[in-house]
Design a protein around this motif. Structure first.
Motif, PDB file in Angstrom:
ATOM      1  N   ASN A 107      -0.118 -20.594  55.609  1.00 16.97           N
ATOM      2  CA  ASN A 107       0.290 -20.423  57.001  1.00 16.97           C
ATOM      3  C   ASN A 107       0.224 -21.759  57.735  1.00 16.97           C
ATOM      4  N   SER A 108       0.851 -21.811  58.884  1.00 17.14           N
ATOM      5  CA  SER A 108       0.844 -23.022  59.729  1.00 17.14           C
ATOM      6  C   SER A 108       1.180 -24.254  58.904  1.00 17.14           C
ATOM      7  N   LEU A 109       2.224 -24.152  58.132  1.00 17.23           N
ATOM      8  CA  LEU A 109       2.592 -25.241  57.226  1.00 17.23           C
ATOM      9  C   LEU A 109       2.980 -26.502  57.992  1.00 17.23           C
ATOM     10  N   LYS A 110       2.637 -27.631  57.403  1.00 24.88           N
ATOM     11  CA  LYS A 110       2.917 -28.943  57.987  1.00 24.88           C
ATOM     12  C   LYS A 110       3.800 -29.745  57.041  1.00 24.88           C
ATOM     13  N   PRO A 111       4.533 -30.702  57.553  1.00 24.74           N
ATOM     14  CA  PRO A 111       5.353 -31.536  56.659  1.00 24.74           C
ATOM     15  C   PRO A 111       4.540 -32.180  55.544  1.00 24.74           C
ATOM     16  N   GLU A 112       3.300 -32.515  55.804  1.00 25.47           N
ATOM     17  CA  GLU A 112       2.459 -33.133  54.772  1.00 25.47           C
ATOM     18  C   GLU A 112       2.045 -32.159  53.675  1.00 25.47           C
ATOM     19  N   ASP A 113       2.375 -30.880  53.828  1.00 20.74           N
ATOM     20  CA  ASP A 113       2.139 -29.912  52.749  1.00 20.74           C
ATOM     21  C   ASP A 113       3.266 -29.933  51.720  1.00 20.74           C
ATOM     22  N   THR A 114       4.322 -30.678  52.004  1.00 16.55           N
ATOM     23  CA  THR A 114       5.444 -30.772  51.075  1.00 16.55           C
ATOM     24  C   THR A 114       4.995 -31.361  49.747  1.00 16.55           C
ATOM     25  N   ALA A 115       5.272 -30.647  48.666  1.00 17.39           N
ATOM     26  CA  ALA A 115       4.830 -31.071  47.336  1.00 17.39           C
ATOM     27  C   ALA A 115       5.318 -30.061  46.307  1.00 17.39           C
ATOM     28  N   ILE A 116       5.132 -30.412  45.047  1.00 18.33           N
ATOM     29  CA  ILE A 116       5.273 -29.432  43.969  1.00 18.33           C
ATOM     30  C   ILE A 116       3.904 -28.798  43.793  1.00 18.33           C
ATOM     31  N   TYR A 117       3.863 -27.489  43.820  1.00 14.02           N
ATOM     32  CA  TYR A 117       2.610 -26.754  43.690  1.00 14.02           C
ATOM     33  C   TYR A 117       2.503 -26.198  42.272  1.00 14.02           C
ATOM     34  N   TYR A 118       1.352 -26.431  41.660  1.00 11.71           N
ATOM     35  CA  TYR A 118       1.099 -26.016  40.298  1.00 11.71           C
ATOM     36  C   TYR A 118      -0.050 -25.015  40.250  1.00 11.71           C
ATOM     37  N   CYS A 119       0.149 -23.979  39.485  1.00 10.95           N
ATOM     38  CA  CYS A 119      -0.926 -23.043  39.186  1.00 10.95           C
ATOM     39  C   CYS A 119      -1.705 -23.599  37.997  1.00 10.95           C
ATOM     40  N   ALA A 120      -2.992 -23.368  37.970  1.00 14.26           N
ATOM     41  CA  ALA A 120      -3.815 -23.894  36.891  1.00 14.26           C
ATOM     42  C   ALA A 120      -4.895 -22.908  36.486  1.00 14.26           C
ATOM     43  N   ALA A 121      -5.177 -22.904  35.194  1.00 18.09           N
ATOM     44  CA  ALA A 121      -6.325 -22.162  34.666  1.00 18.09           C
ATOM     45  C   ALA A 121      -7.301 -23.182  34.104  1.00 18.09           C
ATOM     46  N   GLU A 122      -8.571 -22.857  34.146  1.00 14.60           N
ATOM     47  CA  GLU A 122      -9.634 -23.776  33.738  1.00 14.60           C
ATOM     48  C   GLU A 122      -9.792 -24.920  34.725  1.00 14.60           C
ATOM     49  N   CYS A 123      -9.785 -24.572  36.017  1.00  9.75           N
ATOM     50  CA  CYS A 123     -10.160 -25.554  37.024  1.00  9.75           C
ATOM     51  C   CYS A 123     -11.670 -25.466  37.218  1.00  9.75           C
ATOM     52  N   SER A 124     -12.188 -26.259  38.105  1.00 10.74           N
ATOM     53  CA  SER A 124     -13.623 -26.198  38.382  1.00 10.74           C
ATOM     54  C   SER A 124     -13.909 -26.821  39.736  1.00 10.74           C
ATOM     55  N   SER A 125     -15.162 -26.703  40.134  1.00  8.71           N
ATOM     56  CA  SER A 125     -15.598 -27.312  41.379  1.00  8.71           C
ATOM     57  C   SER A 125     -16.132 -28.695  41.083  1.00  8.71           C
ATOM     58  N   GLY A 126     -15.589 -29.704  41.755  1.00 10.88           N
ATOM     59  CA  GLY A 126     -16.009 -31.080  41.541  1.00 10.88           C
ATOM     60  C   GLY A 126     -16.977 -31.555  42.612  1.00 10.88           C
TER      61      GLY A 126
END
Length: 125
Positions: free
Chosen positions: A83-102
Motif C-alpha cells: 500500500n501507499s506505493l512510492k516511486p522508490e518501490d519500483t523494482a523486480i520483486y523476487y519470492c524466496a525460500a530459505e531466507c533468514s533474519s540478519g
C-alpha cells in the motif's frame, strides 16, 4: 521439484496498491522462512519482508507500515500486500525460500536460498 512462481506485478501510480503472490512447491513451502526481495536497476537485491513458520514477520524499515506479508497454508502461497506505493518501490520483486533474519533484524538470503523468476513492479509519480 523446487518451484516458486510469482504473480501480481504491474504498474501503478504513487499512493496506489498492489498485491504480489508466490505459489510455492511443497518442499519450498515447508521452509522456515519465506520472503520477498527486490532489486532496482543499478542496485543490489535487498530483503523486503519475511514470514516464518512460527508466524512471525520481519520487514525492511523502508516498507514498515505500508507492506504486509502473509501466507495461506492451504494454497502453499505467500502474499505481499503493498500500500501507499512510492516511486522508490519500483523494482523486480523476487519470492524466496530459505531466507533468514540478519543483523539488525534485516531480511537476508540464506545459504541455500531458492528464488522465483521475479515480477516487475513500477510506481510512477
Amino acid at each position: 521439484q523446487v518451484q516458486l512462481v510469482e504473480s501480481g506485478g504491474g504498474s501503478v501510480q504513487a499512493g496506489g496498491s498492489l498485491t504480489l503472490s508466490c505459489a510455492a512447491s511443497g518442499y519450498t513451502y515447508s521452509s522456515n522462512c519465506l520472503g520477498w526481495f527486490r532489486q532496482a536497476p543499478g542496485k543490489e537485491r535487498e530483503g523486503v519482508a519475511a514470514i516464518f513458520t512460527s508466524g512471525g514477520t520481519l520487514y525492511a524499515d523502508s516498507v514498515k507500515g505500508r507492506f504486509t506479508i502473509s501466507r495461506d497454508n492451504a494454497k502453499h502461497t505467500i502474499y505481499l500486500q503493498m500500500n501507499s506505493l512510492k516511486p522508490e518501490d519500483t523494482a523486480i520483486y523476487y519470492c524466496a525460500a530459505e531466507c533468514s533474519s540478519g543483523a539488525g533484524r534485516t531480511v537476508v538470503a540464506g545459504p541455500g536460498v531458492y528464488w522465483g523468476q521475479g515480477t516487475q513492479v513500477t510506481v510512477s509519480s
